[in-house]
Design a protein around this motif. Sequence first.
Motif, PDB file in Angstrom:
ATOM      1  N   MET A   7       0.825  -1.206   0.000  1.00  0.00           N
ATOM      2  CA  MET A   7       0.000   0.000   0.000  1.00  0.00           C
ATOM      3  C   MET A   7       0.860   1.257   0.000  1.00  0.00           C
ATOM      4  O   MET A   7       0.561   2.234  -0.696  1.00  0.00           O
ATOM      5  CB  MET A   7      -0.926  -0.002   1.218  1.00  0.00           C
ATOM      6  N   TYR A   8       1.928   1.245   0.771  1.00  0.00           N
ATOM      7  CA  TYR A   8       2.830   2.393   0.839  1.00  0.00           C
ATOM      8  C   TYR A   8       3.466   2.654  -0.523  1.00  0.00           C
ATOM      9  O   TYR A   8       3.510   3.805  -0.983  1.00  0.00           O
ATOM     10  CB  TYR A   8       3.923   2.160   1.887  1.00  0.00           C
ATOM     11  N   PHE A   9       3.955   1.631  -1.176  1.00  0.00           N
ATOM     12  CA  PHE A   9       4.599   1.808  -2.467  1.00  0.00           C
ATOM     13  C   PHE A   9       3.601   2.235  -3.546  1.00  0.00           C
ATOM     14  O   PHE A   9       3.941   3.023  -4.437  1.00  0.00           O
ATOM     15  CB  PHE A   9       5.373   0.559  -2.876  1.00  0.00           C
ATOM     16  N   GLN A  10       2.365   1.761  -3.461  1.00  0.00           N
ATOM     17  CA  GLN A  10       1.341   2.220  -4.396  1.00  0.00           C
ATOM     18  C   GLN A  10       1.063   3.706  -4.191  1.00  0.00           C
ATOM     19  O   GLN A  10       0.947   4.474  -5.157  1.00  0.00           O
ATOM     20  CB  GLN A  10       0.053   1.414  -4.217  1.00  0.00           C
ATOM     21  N   LEU A  11       0.964   4.118  -2.951  1.00  0.00           N
ATOM     22  CA  LEU A  11       0.751   5.529  -2.641  1.00  0.00           C
ATOM     23  C   LEU A  11       1.923   6.374  -3.126  1.00  0.00           C
ATOM     24  O   LEU A  11       1.730   7.421  -3.747  1.00  0.00           O
ATOM     25  CB  LEU A  11       0.550   5.720  -1.138  1.00  0.00           C
ATOM     26  N   ALA A  16       4.202  10.347  -6.879  1.00  0.00           N
ATOM     27  CA  ALA A  16       5.206  10.675  -7.893  1.00  0.00           C
ATOM     28  C   ALA A  16       4.537  11.012  -9.226  1.00  0.00           C
ATOM     29  O   ALA A  16       4.942  11.961  -9.909  1.00  0.00           O
ATOM     30  CB  ALA A  16       6.183   9.515  -8.061  1.00  0.00           C
ATOM     31  N   ASP A  17       3.501  10.265  -9.589  1.00  0.00           N
ATOM     32  CA  ASP A  17       2.749  10.565 -10.816  1.00  0.00           C
ATOM     33  C   ASP A  17       2.124  11.954 -10.746  1.00  0.00           C
ATOM     34  O   ASP A  17       2.170  12.721 -11.713  1.00  0.00           O
ATOM     35  CB  ASP A  17       1.655   9.523 -11.060  1.00  0.00           C
TER      36      ASP A  17
END
Length: 55
Positions: A7-11, A16-17
């Motif tokens: 979840m952290y890396f998806q956020l 970044a996007d």
Amino acid sequence: MLDYRKMYFQLAAKVADAMDILLIAQEEGETEFMNGEPFSGLKIITIQDENRDSE
């Protein structure tokens, strides 16, 4: 159990996007402004710092 790491890396990827989108929009706006016609009503004013000691 929730995978907080995933979840952290998806956020982080979405943030970044979003930053990329904002930077591109800023660059496009600056380019459009610089290529546009001069604004005749533009004035430059000087603001004196009242807290600065007199020399």
